[in-house]
Design a protein around this motif. Sequence first.
Motif, mmCIF file in Angstrom:
data_model
loop_
_atom_site.group_PDB
_atom_site.id
_atom_site.type_symbol
_atom_site.label_atom_id
_atom_site.label_comp_id
_atom_site.label_asym_id
_atom_site.label_seq_id
_atom_site.Cartn_x
_atom_site.Cartn_y
_atom_site.Cartn_z
ATOM 1 N N ILE A 50 0.833 -1.209 0.000
ATOM 2 C CA ILE A 50 0.000 0.000 0.000
ATOM 3 C C ILE A 50 0.865 1.256 0.000
ATOM 4 C CG2 ILE A 50 -1.632 1.371 1.365
ATOM 5 C CD1 ILE A 50 -2.791 -1.391 2.324
ATOM 6 N N LEU A 51 1.800 1.331 0.938
ATOM 7 C CA LEU A 51 2.618 2.550 1.041
ATOM 8 C C LEU A 51 3.596 2.665 -0.128
ATOM 9 C CD1 LEU A 51 3.168 2.740 4.885
ATOM 10 C CD2 LEU A 51 1.490 3.952 3.464
ATOM 11 N N ALA A 54 1.393 3.948 -2.843
ATOM 12 C CA ALA A 54 1.021 5.337 -2.553
ATOM 13 C C ALA A 54 2.156 6.296 -2.891
ATOM 14 C CB ALA A 54 0.617 5.492 -1.089
ATOM 15 N N SER A 55 3.385 5.870 -2.629
ATOM 16 C CA SER A 55 4.521 6.762 -2.893
ATOM 17 C C SER A 55 4.951 6.738 -4.357
ATOM 18 C CB SER A 55 5.700 6.403 -1.991
ATOM 19 O OG SER A 55 6.199 5.138 -2.318
ATOM 20 N N LEU A 60 -2.030 6.606 -4.643
ATOM 21 C CA LEU A 60 -3.233 6.599 -3.814
ATOM 22 C C LEU A 60 -3.451 7.976 -3.222
ATOM 23 C CD1 LEU A 60 -2.731 3.278 -1.787
ATOM 24 C CD2 LEU A 60 -4.267 3.638 -3.722
ATOM 25 N N HIS A 62 -4.670 10.549 -0.174
ATOM 26 C CA HIS A 62 -4.468 10.544 1.278
ATOM 27 C C HIS A 62 -5.590 9.767 1.958
ATOM 28 C CE1 HIS A 62 -3.149 11.839 5.176
ATOM 29 N NE2 HIS A 62 -4.316 12.400 5.424
ATOM 30 N N GLN A 64 -7.431 7.278 0.678
ATOM 31 C CA GLN A 64 -7.271 5.841 0.420
ATOM 32 C C GLN A 64 -6.179 5.252 1.307
ATOM 33 O OE1 GLN A 64 -6.567 6.408 -3.792
ATOM 34 N NE2 GLN A 64 -8.490 5.344 -4.313
ATOM 35 N N THR A 65 -5.112 6.004 1.498
ATOM 36 C CA THR A 65 -4.025 5.551 2.358
ATOM 37 C C THR A 65 -4.499 5.454 3.806
ATOM 38 O OG1 THR A 65 -2.406 6.553 0.863
ATOM 39 C CG2 THR A 65 -1.642 6.002 3.066
ATOM 40 N N ALA A 69 -4.023 1.718 4.864
ATOM 41 C CA ALA A 69 -2.799 1.531 5.659
ATOM 42 C C ALA A 69 -3.055 1.790 7.141
ATOM 43 C CB ALA A 69 -1.690 2.434 5.143
#
Length: 123
Positions: A50-51, A54-55, A60, A62, A64-65, A69
């Motif tokens: 996930i992270l 996202a990065s 993703l 904020h 969704q994270t 996460a």
Amino acid sequence: MKHLALVFLGGGLGSVLRFLIGKFLNSSETGIPYGTFVANILGSLLIGLILGYASKNNGLSHEQTLLMATGFCGGFTTFSTFAYENHVFLKTGDFTSFAIYTIASFIIGFLAVFAGMYLVKWF
């Protein structure tokens, strides 16, 4: 308020899934907490994915994270249960299980996070 609701929803879903995994995998016969171990390792892999995603190119939002996460992975994994289970190992004098469970959880958990982040780079 929206952010709190997202964390709440994700955390609830993660906690329910962890409960179900523990119900099916934890054994009172062996005393080995396989359910907690599996949930923590899968959660570590998942948060890495996930992270990492996202990065990668802001894959993703904020929100969704927060949902996945912070909420889901936070509810799905459990350090407090891990700590309690180790307390039981020490209290009963099962130092071998304590050492194996603790070391395996940390090493495999860290490797799972790194593996998740590494896998994202390839997709």
